[in-house]
Each structure stands twice: as C-alpha cells, then as structure tokens.
Design a protein around this motif. Structure first.
Motif, PDB file in Angstrom:
ATOM      1  N   LEU A  99     129.064 -36.854  54.091  1.00  0.00           N
ATOM      2  CA  LEU A  99     130.108 -36.501  55.054  1.00  0.00           C
ATOM      3  C   LEU A  99     129.725 -35.247  55.839  1.00  0.00           C
ATOM      4  O   LEU A  99     129.840 -35.217  57.069  1.00  0.00           O
ATOM      5  CB  LEU A  99     131.439 -36.292  54.327  1.00  0.00           C
ATOM      6  CG  LEU A  99     132.664 -36.070  55.188  1.00  0.00           C
ATOM      7  CD1 LEU A  99     132.943 -37.305  56.027  1.00  0.00           C
ATOM      8  CD2 LEU A  99     133.858 -35.742  54.319  1.00  0.00           C
ATOM      9  N   ILE A 100     129.230 -34.238  55.153  1.00  0.00           N
ATOM     10  CA  ILE A 100     128.823 -33.002  55.828  1.00  0.00           C
ATOM     11  C   ILE A 100     127.648 -33.260  56.767  1.00  0.00           C
ATOM     12  O   ILE A 100     127.647 -32.807  57.916  1.00  0.00           O
ATOM     13  CB  ILE A 100     128.487 -31.912  54.790  1.00  0.00           C
ATOM     14  CG1 ILE A 100     129.768 -31.451  54.092  1.00  0.00           C
ATOM     15  CG2 ILE A 100     127.778 -30.727  55.448  1.00  0.00           C
ATOM     16  CD1 ILE A 100     129.529 -30.549  52.900  1.00  0.00           C
ATOM     17  N   ILE A 101     126.655 -34.011  56.300  1.00  0.00           N
ATOM     18  CA  ILE A 101     125.502 -34.317  57.149  1.00  0.00           C
ATOM     19  C   ILE A 101     125.945 -35.145  58.356  1.00  0.00           C
ATOM     20  O   ILE A 101     125.480 -34.917  59.479  1.00  0.00           O
ATOM     21  CB  ILE A 101     124.413 -35.041  56.337  1.00  0.00           C
ATOM     22  CG1 ILE A 101     123.855 -34.101  55.272  1.00  0.00           C
ATOM     23  CG2 ILE A 101     123.293 -35.524  57.250  1.00  0.00           C
ATOM     24  CD1 ILE A 101     122.973 -34.791  54.247  1.00  0.00           C
ATOM     25  N   GLY A 102     126.861 -36.087  58.143  1.00  0.00           N
ATOM     26  CA  GLY A 102     127.369 -36.898  59.252  1.00  0.00           C
ATOM     27  C   GLY A 102     128.093 -36.060  60.284  1.00  0.00           C
ATOM     28  O   GLY A 102     127.932 -36.274  61.493  1.00  0.00           O
ATOM     29  N   ILE A 103     128.890 -35.107  59.848  1.00  0.00           N
ATOM     30  CA  ILE A 103     129.596 -34.219  60.785  1.00  0.00           C
ATOM     31  C   ILE A 103     128.593 -33.387  61.569  1.00  0.00           C
ATOM     32  O   ILE A 103     128.738 -33.213  62.784  1.00  0.00           O
ATOM     33  CB  ILE A 103     130.603 -33.329  60.028  1.00  0.00           C
ATOM     34  CG1 ILE A 103     131.769 -34.179  59.516  1.00  0.00           C
ATOM     35  CG2 ILE A 103     131.111 -32.200  60.915  1.00  0.00           C
ATOM     36  CD1 ILE A 103     132.689 -33.455  58.559  1.00  0.00           C
ATOM     37  N   LEU A 104     127.564 -32.881  60.887  1.00  0.00           N
ATOM     38  CA  LEU A 104     126.547 -32.095  61.590  1.00  0.00           C
ATOM     39  C   LEU A 104     125.815 -32.934  62.641  1.00  0.00           C
ATOM     40  O   LEU A 104     125.531 -32.443  63.734  1.00  0.00           O
ATOM     41  CB  LEU A 104     125.549 -31.512  60.591  1.00  0.00           C
ATOM     42  CG  LEU A 104     126.087 -30.422  59.674  1.00  0.00           C
ATOM     43  CD1 LEU A 104     125.041 -30.017  58.649  1.00  0.00           C
ATOM     44  CD2 LEU A 104     126.541 -29.221  60.487  1.00  0.00           C
ATOM     45  N   PHE A 105     125.518 -34.179  62.325  1.00  0.00           N
ATOM     46  CA  PHE A 105     124.871 -35.049  63.304  1.00  0.00           C
ATOM     47  C   PHE A 105     125.793 -35.338  64.480  1.00  0.00           C
ATOM     48  O   PHE A 105     125.340 -35.441  65.623  1.00  0.00           O
ATOM     49  CB  PHE A 105     124.429 -36.370  62.675  1.00  0.00           C
ATOM     50  CG  PHE A 105     123.031 -36.355  62.147  1.00  0.00           C
ATOM     51  CD1 PHE A 105     121.942 -36.225  62.989  1.00  0.00           C
ATOM     52  CD2 PHE A 105     122.789 -36.490  60.787  1.00  0.00           C
ATOM     53  CE1 PHE A 105     120.650 -36.222  62.508  1.00  0.00           C
ATOM     54  CE2 PHE A 105     121.496 -36.490  60.289  1.00  0.00           C
ATOM     55  CZ  PHE A 105     120.430 -36.354  61.158  1.00  0.00           C
ATOM     56  N   CYS A 106     127.089 -35.486  64.228  1.00  0.00           N
ATOM     57  CA  CYS A 106     128.022 -35.843  65.295  1.00  0.00           C
ATOM     58  C   CYS A 106     128.334 -34.687  66.243  1.00  0.00           C
ATOM     59  O   CYS A 106     129.001 -34.891  67.256  1.00  0.00           O
ATOM     60  CB  CYS A 106     129.316 -36.393  64.700  1.00  0.00           C
ATOM     61  SG  CYS A 106     129.121 -38.067  64.060  1.00  0.00           S
ATOM     62  N   ILE A 107     127.846 -33.505  65.952  1.00  0.00           N
ATOM     63  CA  ILE A 107     128.050 -32.376  66.868  1.00  0.00           C
ATOM     64  C   ILE A 107     127.354 -32.639  68.197  1.00  0.00           C
ATOM     65  O   ILE A 107     127.865 -32.278  69.249  1.00  0.00           O
ATOM     66  CB  ILE A 107     127.566 -31.063  66.218  1.00  0.00           C
ATOM     67  CG1 ILE A 107     128.511 -30.679  65.077  1.00  0.00           C
ATOM     68  CG2 ILE A 107     127.477 -29.943  67.231  1.00  0.00           C
ATOM     69  CD1 ILE A 107     128.046 -29.497  64.260  1.00  0.00           C
ATOM     70  N   THR A 108     126.197 -33.284  68.147  1.00  0.00           N
ATOM     71  CA  THR A 108     125.479 -33.597  69.385  1.00  0.00           C
ATOM     72  C   THR A 108     125.686 -35.062  69.744  1.00  0.00           C
ATOM     73  O   THR A 108     125.888 -35.908  68.870  1.00  0.00           O
ATOM     74  CB  THR A 108     123.970 -33.344  69.223  1.00  0.00           C
ATOM     75  OG1 THR A 108     123.444 -34.247  68.245  1.00  0.00           O
ATOM     76  CG2 THR A 108     123.697 -31.915  68.798  1.00  0.00           C
TER      77      THR A 108
END
Length: 124
Positions: free
Chosen positions: A85-94
C-alpha cells in the motif's frame, strides 16, 4: 502494452518485490506449520514478477481457507499489505507511476487474503 509494462515493472522494482516474496516463502517453508503459508507466497511470486495483464478474484475459500486467511492476516498479511500500500501510494504520486501503483494495490489485496484467491489473465 502488457509486455512493455511488465518489462518496465521488472526493471523498476518488480524483481525486488519478487525476491522479497520468495524469501518470505522460503522462511515460512522452513517449519512444517508454515508450509501452507509458504506455498501461497510462491503462488504470488509469479504474479508479482509479471503482473500486467493479470487480475485477481478473491473470496473462493471454504472454512479451512477462512481459518488460514485469518491466521495469515494476523501474522503475515498486514505487513505485506501495508508495504504494498505504501509503495503503491508512492508510485501514484507521479502520473507515470500510476499503473505501477495500481499493481501494488492489487498485491495489497492479495497480501491480505491469499487463500482462495484466483489469479487469471484479463481479457485486455
């Protein structure tokens, strides 16, 4: 498009996620009690390695699967789910990372309840 997405995925962290799931499966298979959980990790490894063009269907489990999912959720699943979930949120920033973030959200769902989940190829 799925092949290009999978190749980029592999180069940008998919291999690391695959290795993490493999190591988790190996550690769980060391004990006899952990073997069913390790087997689930190894099923997830191929999905994590090449995720584009695949979907998951959750909820096809009986009483035994429910019991094992509850144990999985309490002991292992929350860690896998939070990490993805954390990695997915970080990817969705861009904007460029959104497709990869969406894949991590699928892994988070699968990390919560792997028993009875079915991985299949999507019609795209």
């Amino acid at each position: 498009m799925n092949i290009i997405g999978n190749i980029i995925w592999l180069l940008c962290g998919g291999l690391i996620a695959c290795i993490a799931w493999c190591i988790s499966g190996l550690i769980l298979c060391i004990t006899i009690i952990g073997i069913p959980f390790g087997v689930q990790c190894f099923k997830i490894v191929l999905f994590v390695l090449w995720p584009f063009g695949k979907e998951i269907e959750l909820g096809n489990f009986g009483a035994g699967g429910l019991f094992l999912n509850i144990i999985w959720l309490i002991v292992f699943g929350w860690g896998f789910a939070v990490a993805h979930l954390i990695i997915g949120i970080l990817f969705c920033i861009t904007i460029i990372g959104i497709p990869f973030g969406l894949q991590h959200f699928k892994f988070a769902k699968l990390g919560l309840i792997p028993f009875g989940a079915r991985i299949y190829y999507s019609a795209n």
